[in-house]
Enzyme design. Structure first.
Site, PDB file in Angstrom:
ATOM      1  N   LEU A 295       0.794  -1.230   0.000  1.00  0.00           N
ATOM      2  CA  LEU A 295       0.000   0.000   0.000  1.00  0.00           C
ATOM      3  C   LEU A 295       0.825   1.278   0.000  1.00  0.00           C
ATOM      4  CD1 LEU A 295      -2.625  -1.068   2.713  1.00  0.00           C
ATOM      5  CD2 LEU A 295      -2.967  -0.989   0.237  1.00  0.00           C
TER       6      LEU A 295
ATOM      7  N   ASN B 236       7.977   3.093  -0.225  1.00  0.00           N
ATOM      8  CA  ASN B 236       8.454   2.227   0.853  1.00  0.00           C
ATOM      9  C   ASN B 236       8.795   0.897   0.169  1.00  0.00           C
ATOM     10  OD1 ASN B 236       8.412   0.149   2.761  1.00  0.00           O
ATOM     11  ND2 ASN B 236       6.801   1.079   3.997  1.00  0.00           N
TER      12      ASN B 236
ATOM     13  N   ALA C 264      10.191  -1.947   0.971  1.00  0.00           N
ATOM     14  CA  ALA C 264       9.848  -3.243   1.582  1.00  0.00           C
ATOM     15  C   ALA C 264       8.367  -3.554   1.374  1.00  0.00           C
ATOM     16  CB  ALA C 264      10.184  -3.224   3.068  1.00  0.00           C
TER      17      ALA C 264
ATOM     18  N   GLU D  37       3.354  13.334   9.230  1.00  0.00           N
ATOM     19  CA  GLU D  37       3.621  11.917   9.519  1.00  0.00           C
ATOM     20  C   GLU D  37       4.215  11.728  10.918  1.00  0.00           C
ATOM     21  OE1 GLU D  37       3.724   9.175   6.733  1.00  0.00           O
ATOM     22  OE2 GLU D  37       2.357  10.494   5.663  1.00  0.00           O
TER      23      GLU D  37
ATOM     24  N   HIS E 286      10.450   8.240   5.208  1.00  0.00           N
ATOM     25  CA  HIS E 286      10.431   9.025   6.453  1.00  0.00           C
ATOM     26  C   HIS E 286      11.879   9.320   6.834  1.00  0.00           C
ATOM     27  CE1 HIS E 286       6.403   6.956   7.615  1.00  0.00           C
ATOM     28  NE2 HIS E 286       6.146   8.195   7.222  1.00  0.00           N
TER      29      HIS E 286
ATOM     30  N   ASP F 200      13.211   8.955   9.660  1.00  0.00           N
ATOM     31  CA  ASP F 200      13.799   7.970  10.583  1.00  0.00           C
ATOM     32  C   ASP F 200      14.348   6.742   9.859  1.00  0.00           C
ATOM     33  OD1 ASP F 200      11.470   6.534  10.051  1.00  0.00           O
ATOM     34  OD2 ASP F 200      10.705   6.571  12.104  1.00  0.00           O
TER      35      ASP F 200
ATOM     36  N   CYS G 158      10.380   2.645  13.968  1.00  0.00           N
ATOM     37  CA  CYS G 158       9.011   2.930  13.493  1.00  0.00           C
ATOM     38  C   CYS G 158       7.987   2.447  14.502  1.00  0.00           C
ATOM     39  CB  CYS G 158       8.715   2.184  12.192  1.00  0.00           C
ATOM     40  SG  CYS G 158       9.791   2.598  10.837  1.00  0.00           S
TER      41      CYS G 158
HETATM   42  O1  SUG Z   1       3.828   4.215   6.211  1.00  0.00           O
HETATM   43  N1  SUG Z   1       4.197   0.728   5.846  1.00  0.00           N
HETATM   44  C1  SUG Z   1       4.409   1.940   6.652  1.00  0.00           C
HETATM   45  C2  SUG Z   1       5.725   1.849   7.386  1.00  0.00           C
HETATM   46  C3  SUG Z   1       5.875   2.967   8.374  1.00  0.00           C
HETATM   47  C4  SUG Z   1       7.230   3.022   8.967  1.00  0.00           C
HETATM   48  N2  SUG Z   1       7.309   4.041   9.926  1.00  0.00           N
HETATM   49  C5  SUG Z   1       8.354   4.860  10.123  1.00  0.00           C
HETATM   50  N3  SUG Z   1       9.316   4.956   9.235  1.00  0.00           N
HETATM   51  N4  SUG Z   1       8.377   5.563  11.176  1.00  0.00           N
HETATM   52  C6  SUG Z   1       4.375   3.193   5.759  1.00  0.00           C
HETATM   53  O2  SUG Z   1       4.957   3.163   4.677  1.00  0.00           O
HETATM   54  C7  SUG Z   1       2.898  -0.788   4.465  1.00  0.00           C
HETATM   55  C8  SUG Z   1       1.508  -1.378   4.478  1.00  0.00           C
HETATM   56  C9  SUG Z   1       1.291  -2.404   3.391  1.00  0.00           C
HETATM   57  O3  SUG Z   1       1.863  -2.259   2.309  1.00  0.00           O
HETATM   58  O4  SUG Z   1       0.553  -3.390   3.612  1.00  0.00           O
HETATM   59  C10 SUG Z   1       3.026   0.488   5.292  1.00  0.00           C
HETATM   60  O5  SUG Z   1       2.065   1.208   5.437  1.00  0.00           O
END
Ligand code: SUG
Length: 449
Positions: free
Chosen positions: A24, A28, A30, A175, A250, A252, A369
């Site tokens: 989603l 990001n 990963a 955020e 982010h 962090d 996180c």
């Molecule tokens: O917002 N992952 C979160 C990860 C948040 C990490 N937080 C910090 N860096 N502080 C995001 O990207 C993935 C959900 C999904 O793909 O199912 C997600 O929302």
């Protein structure tokens, strides 16, 4: 109360019973890589419990924030979908599966995005300030804000020591603490707060070529005003666009600070030398900056290992120490682990520990996180409501409940079955009961609604 009585409590977000991999979060990496794979909610929550036990063994104050109700009953009602999973789940599964997975996301576990927190010594009224993050740049995350605000209202309700601000208007994308770092030699003395953003709302910079910039500068400015921060002790920095495009969604993911130490990648910020000078000056020289060069740890390697998404902490029993709690993935990367060993040898860090939070990591959430930092004195911590300060008993009870009530695994197709929504509600009710927090309202029974 002296400055020495202040500690940093870390509140961890417990992964929820519908933890799944839905791809989603653009930018990001990963999340994109894990999209569609089988998720293990029980294991995710047990990894979180182990993490909290580990932090307690380091003599840190550990807090717990519960998962949110999913598939997001309030949001479902707001969208006119009714409130009976047996009705809306199958129909969304065929008409709008993307919306259904957003509703089911367990992303509230990453509580570094829940709020921005300023400790009492920094704020205008001498109370601890919280601004709930609106998380408006992503559909699945903006769903979190109303419930987060309610939780913070419940847990930090004592108006003598806490001030809570509602989420900013959505256009000011915010955020939370993931883009905020509080520095200063002592938690109990006025510090300097660094607000990092990716774009401006007014007079915006050029669009990011690859991934979106999430945080808006004007949001951080509003939070700083609301918290009554001293403008001479507030620094704003823009993320380097190249870092965002390398997967730094982010700040962090590319910098971590605690007290008088800042560990930051060479390519974290635009005009980085100006930012670091401003921090140094604002702290009157009482800041050690470790700038990690690209040639030692590349941006890609930093994002891949989550080296900077570690918790930098000072255990209660070791005043002055700086201990890094990093994900397992850092130990598995020979270059990163050798680099961290060198920081220990140089005396910059007292120790490095590695934790298994792989279920969270697979969605782009490392140890940092998963936690919201609340620097506070013993009096303020005693006023926290609910049973949310972790003890052996609370963690044991949560573990037993998770083992008996969390689904073992979830595949994308499982989201189409309303039985998952019912099972998740039951699992959640037990968590809120253990934590002595007001229970989220249950779904009406299938016959109603
Ligand atoms: O917002 N992952 C979160 C990860 C948040 C990490 N937080 C910090 N860096 N502080 C995001 O990207 C993935 C959900 C999904 O793909 O199912 C997600 O929302």
């Amino acid at each position: 109360m002296s400055a020495r009585d202040f500690v940093e409590a870390n509140f961890d977000g417990l992964p929820g019973p519908t933890h799944n991999f839905a791809g989603l979060a653009p930018g990001n990496l990963a999340s994109g890589h894990s999209a569609g794979s089988r998720a293990w909610p029980r294991q995710a929550a047990l990894q979180s419990i182990d993490k909290m036990r580990f932090m307690r063994n380091l003599e840190l104050v550990q807090g717990i924030l519960p998962p949110h109700p999913r598939p997001a009953p309030d949001f479902v009602r707001q969208l006119g979908l009714g409130d009976t999973p047996e009705h809306f789940v199958p129909s969304l599964a065929s008409s709008s599966p993307g919306l259904l997975s957003a509703l089911y996301s367990s992303s509230a576990m990453w509580v570094a995005n829940a709020a921005t927190v300023s400790p009492a010594p920094d704020t205008g009224d001498g109370r601890i300030h919280f601004t709930t993050a609106n998380l408006s740049s992503q559909l699945h995350r903006c769903i979190e804000a109303p419930h987060t605000a309610r939780l913070l209202d419940n847990v930090f309700s004592d108006d003598e020591v806490f001030t809570r601000h509602t989420p900013l208007p959505a256009v000011l994308a915010d955020e939370g603490a993931a883009n905020h770092t509080r520095l200063g030699r002592d938690y109990g003395e006025p510090g300097v707060e660094l607000f990092v953003y990716g774009r401006r709302l007014v007079n915006p910079e050029a669009e990011q070529p690859r991934f979106p910039a999430r945080q808006v500068r004007e949001a951080g400015e509003a939070v700083a005003r609301l918290h009554g921060l001293d403008p001479h002790r507030t620094v704003f920095a823009r993320q380097s666009p190249a870092a965002i495009d390398a997967g730094v969604f982010h700040n962090d993911v590319i910098a971590v600070g605690n007290r008088d130490l800042l560990l930051v990648h060479e390519h974290a910020f635009e005009r980085q030398s100006d930012v670091l000078r401003a921090l140094h000056d604002a702290l009157a020289g009482e800041l050690t900056i470790v700038e990690v060069p690209e040639r030692t740890v590349s941006l890609d390697r930093a994002v891949g290992s989550y080296l900077f998404n570690a918790q930098l902490v000072t255990p209660n029993g070791e005043p002055g120490s700086q201990v890094l709690v990093a994900p397992f993935e850092c130990r598995e990367d020979a270059v990163v682990s050798a680099y961290l060993d060198s920081l220990v040898r140089a005396g910059t860090l007292s120790a490095v520990h590695y934790l298994d939070v792989r279920q969270s990591m697979k969605n782009g959430g490392g140890p940092a996180c998963l936690r919201l930092r609340v620097a506070a004195d013993a009096d303020a911590l005693a006023r926290v409501r609910g049973r949310v300060i972790a003890s052996d008993d609370v963690l044991d009870e949560l573990q037993a409940w998770i083992e008996s009530h969390y689904p073992e695994h979830i595949d994308p197709a499982d989201l189409a079955n309303p039985a998952l929504a019912r099972a998740a509600a039951l699992a959640l009710a037990g968590i809120y009961q253990i934590l002595q927090l007001p229970a989220p309202s249950p779904w009406p029974s299938p016959g109603q609604g």
